[in-house]
Design a protein around this motif. Structure first.
Motif, short mmCIF file in Angstrom:
data_model
loop_
_atom_site.label_atom_id
_atom_site.label_comp_id
_atom_site.label_asym_id
_atom_site.label_seq_id
_atom_site.Cartn_x
_atom_site.Cartn_y
_atom_site.Cartn_z
N GLU A 162 -5.13 2.30 2.08
CA GLU A 162 -3.82 2.47 2.69
C GLU A 162 -3.34 1.17 3.33
O GLU A 162 -2.17 0.80 3.20
N LYS A 163 -4.27 0.46 4.02
CA LYS A 163 -3.88 -0.78 4.69
C LYS A 163 -3.51 -1.86 3.68
O LYS A 163 -2.49 -2.56 3.85
N LEU A 164 -4.29 -1.99 2.61
CA LEU A 164 -3.97 -2.99 1.59
C LEU A 164 -2.64 -2.65 0.92
O LEU A 164 -1.81 -3.54 0.67
N ALA A 165 -2.42 -1.37 0.65
CA ALA A 165 -1.15 -0.96 0.04
C ALA A 165 0.02 -1.30 0.95
O ALA A 165 1.07 -1.77 0.48
N GLU A 166 -0.16 -1.09 2.26
CA GLU A 166 0.90 -1.40 3.23
C GLU A 166 1.20 -2.91 3.23
O GLU A 166 2.37 -3.31 3.26
N LEU A 167 0.16 -3.73 3.18
CA LEU A 167 0.35 -5.18 3.17
C LEU A 167 1.15 -5.64 1.94
O LEU A 167 1.92 -6.59 2.01
N LEU A 168 0.93 -4.96 0.84
CA LEU A 168 1.54 -5.38 -0.43
C LEU A 168 2.84 -4.65 -0.74
O LEU A 168 3.51 -4.98 -1.71
N GLY A 169 3.16 -3.63 0.06
CA GLY A 169 4.39 -2.89 -0.19
C GLY A 169 4.32 -1.99 -1.40
O GLY A 169 5.31 -1.78 -2.10
N VAL A 170 3.10 -1.46 -1.69
CA VAL A 170 2.94 -0.54 -2.82
C VAL A 170 2.36 0.76 -2.30
O VAL A 170 1.94 0.88 -1.15
N ASP A 171 2.29 1.75 -3.19
CA ASP A 171 1.70 3.03 -2.81
C ASP A 171 0.17 2.93 -2.82
O ASP A 171 -0.40 2.15 -3.59
N ARG A 172 -0.49 3.75 -2.00
CA ARG A 172 -1.95 3.74 -1.97
C ARG A 172 -2.53 4.07 -3.34
O ARG A 172 -3.56 3.51 -3.76
N THR A 173 -1.88 4.99 -4.06
CA THR A 173 -2.41 5.37 -5.38
C THR A 173 -2.38 4.19 -6.36
O THR A 173 -3.21 4.13 -7.27
N THR A 174 -1.45 3.26 -6.14
CA THR A 174 -1.40 2.07 -6.99
C THR A 174 -2.66 1.22 -6.79
O THR A 174 -3.27 0.75 -7.76
N VAL A 175 -3.06 1.04 -5.53
CA VAL A 175 -4.29 0.30 -5.24
C VAL A 175 -5.48 1.01 -5.89
O VAL A 175 -6.36 0.37 -6.48
N GLY A 176 -5.49 2.34 -5.79
CA GLY A 176 -6.58 3.10 -6.39
C GLY A 176 -6.65 2.91 -7.90
O GLY A 176 -7.74 2.79 -8.47
N ARG A 177 -5.50 2.86 -8.53
CA ARG A 177 -5.47 2.68 -9.99
C ARG A 177 -5.91 1.27 -10.37
O ARG A 177 -6.55 1.07 -11.40
N TRP A 178 -5.57 0.28 -9.53
CA TRP A 178 -6.05 -1.08 -9.79
C TRP A 178 -7.57 -1.12 -9.72
O TRP A 178 -8.24 -1.70 -10.57
N GLU A 179 -8.12 -0.48 -8.68
CA GLU A 179 -9.56 -0.55 -8.47
C GLU A 179 -10.33 0.22 -9.54
O GLU A 179 -11.45 -0.14 -9.88
N SER A 180 -9.72 1.27 -10.07
CA SER A 180 -10.40 2.04 -11.13
C SER A 180 -10.25 1.40 -12.50
O SER A 180 -10.90 1.80 -13.45
N GLY A 181 -9.35 0.40 -12.58
CA GLY A 181 -9.13 -0.28 -13.86
C GLY A 181 -8.16 0.45 -14.77
O GLY A 181 -7.98 0.06 -15.93
N LYS A 182 -7.51 1.51 -14.26
CA LYS A 182 -6.56 2.24 -15.10
C LYS A 182 -5.32 1.41 -15.40
O LYS A 182 -4.74 1.53 -16.48
N VAL A 183 -4.89 0.63 -14.44
CA VAL A 183 -3.76 -0.30 -14.65
C VAL A 183 -4.14 -1.62 -13.98
O VAL A 183 -5.02 -1.67 -13.12
N ALA A 184 -3.45 -2.68 -14.40
CA ALA A 184 -3.66 -3.99 -13.78
C ALA A 184 -2.44 -4.36 -12.96
O ALA A 184 -1.31 -3.96 -13.30
N PRO A 185 -2.62 -5.10 -11.88
CA PRO A 185 -1.45 -5.56 -11.12
C PRO A 185 -0.53 -6.38 -12.01
O PRO A 185 -0.98 -7.16 -12.85
#
Length: 413
Positions: free
Chosen positions: A15-38
């Motif tokens: 949540e904190k990283l998503a807030e810093l970047l202005g994206v949704d928390r689920t976006t960070v989760g998808r990056w970390e799982s490798g489902k999508v790339a930034p």
């Protein structure tokens, strides 16, 4: 250590990283799982937040490989240049000139059983492929045919005696088309490799307009990764090449149009408008100034391009007028590109986001999503994902949140 490990090392929650970047928390989760790339515009701020370089970020994003298991990379997808064909083509370039100096008997022996092709036939085939590419909803569907054409062209070049220039021109043309397919699929490294090959081949053939167009396309890769200064430098080289080319072609006007985009990215309104004004004069040329293939700039897209530049520069009223004119020009009933219309709709949604106008964001955004799905265009999907970065407080509105969720699952290969 992957992306999640680095985040935890710094003490950030998703949540904190998503807030810093202005994206949704689920976006960070998808990056970390490798489902999508930034996306490219998100990588630099992500690297800054994680206190790593862009190169180190790339390593963090690389999918983990199980110990003891050999790599099982997937087969090349649409837009992935075939490495074997690429190496073979470069090898043939080094020997094709030598064939012309051999005695006829020896040259015929070397090229026996290799299928020959007339340069004019390749030019016609390439022209047809560009038309298919323009009309195709899914640009990647064209790639297998491009690959087959590259193989045939390699064989023809290997067996050709006399001037290789017409075949080199056809090769540069074809590599630019392969790059376009890769770029639409967000495969930037492959696109850049194809454009670089096209430029190198054009240089050998002294085909200045082809060479300039390859550099213009390469500049788009730089701009997609927010390297506007590097793009401007490359476009300066393209401008010099175009001045040595055919004055009856529209090459130099296309260069000016793309320079306007680079200047807008640099925040230089005056230089942007000068370049757009230069591009507008393409209308003084005859219909023969374009070939429908590697050079298609005829001024038809100037309204949408001017509107998009004004969005970049924050001149929203000027942008909206230009984009609404462009929207009429890109009506699907007239057979225009899904990608073009999707980009215009996304720009209009972006204007709505900057004005905090939920209705405008949702109306234009939903239509753009529909076109992205229908065309499977990574380009439109990428533009829509950049739109999400503009939502800000609007994300609290359930309609905008739903829009963002739909955009998040769009495919950007």
């Amino acid at each position: 250590m992957g992306l999640a490990g680095r985040r935890r090392t710094l003490g950030y929650s998703q949540e904190k990283l998503a807030e810093l970047l202005g994206v949704d928390r689920t976006t960070v989760g998808r990056w970390e799982s490798g489902k999508v790339a930034p996306q490219p515009p998100q990588r630099r701020p992500l690297a800054t937040a994680l206190e790593v370089s862009l190169q180190e970020l790339g390593a963090l994003l690389a999918p983990p490989r199980a110990a003891g298991h050999q790599s099982s990379d997937p087969p090349p997808s649409a837009g992935d240049p075939d490495e074997m064909i690429r190496r073979e083509f470069l090898r043939i370039l080094t020997v094709s000139g030598a064939l012309t100096t051999l005695p006829v008997e020896e040259a015929e022996a070397l090229t026996e059983s290799v299928r020959r092709g007339a340069p004019a036939d390749f030019a016609r085939m390439n022209s047809h492929l560009w038309q298919v590419y323009q009309l195709a909803r899914s640009k990647g569907s064209v790639y297998p045919v491009i690959r087959d054409q590259l193989t045939t062209l390699n064989e023809a070049l290997a067996g050709h005696r006399g001037s290789a220039r017409p075949l080199l021109n056809a090769a540069s043309d074809l590599f630019q088309l392969a790059g376009e397919v890769a770029f639409d699929s967000n495969r930037y490294s492959d696109a850049a490799a194809s454009y670089s090959l096209a430029a190198s081949i054009s240089k050998d053939a002294e085909a200045y307009d082809l060479w300039a167009c390859a550099l213009v396309r390469h500049a788009y890769v730089d701009m997609s990764e927010q390297r506007h200064r590097q793009a401007a430098q490359m476009l300066g080289a393209a401008e010099r090449l175009a001045s040595r080319g055919d004055n009856n072609l529209s090459t130099r006007y296309w260069v000016a149009s793309v320079q306007a985009e680079a200047y807008a990215g640099l925040g230089d309104l005056d230089a942007c408008e000068r370049a757009m004004d230069q591009a507008e004069t393409v209308r003084d040329l005859t219909a023969d100034s374009v070939n429908g293939g590697w050079l298609r700039f005829d001024g038809a897209r100037l309204a949408e391009e001017r509107g998009s530049r004004y969005v970049q520069l924050g001149r929203l009223d000027l942008a909206e007028n230009a984009l609404k004119d462009a929207l009429e020009q890109t009506a699907l009933a007239s057979g225009q590109s899904y990608r073009r219309r999707g980009a215009v709709l996304t720009d209009l949604a972006t204007i709505g986001a900057k004005r905090q106008d939920v209705e405008q964001v949702v109306a234009y955004g939903r239509e753009a999503i529909g076109l992205a799905r229908a065309s499977a265009s990574g380009y439109v999907a990428r533009r829509l994902q950049a739109l999400c970065d503009e939502f800000g407080p609007l994300s609290r509105d359930h309609r905008v949140a739903e829009l963002g969720a739909e955009i998040a699952v769009l495919s950007t290969p």
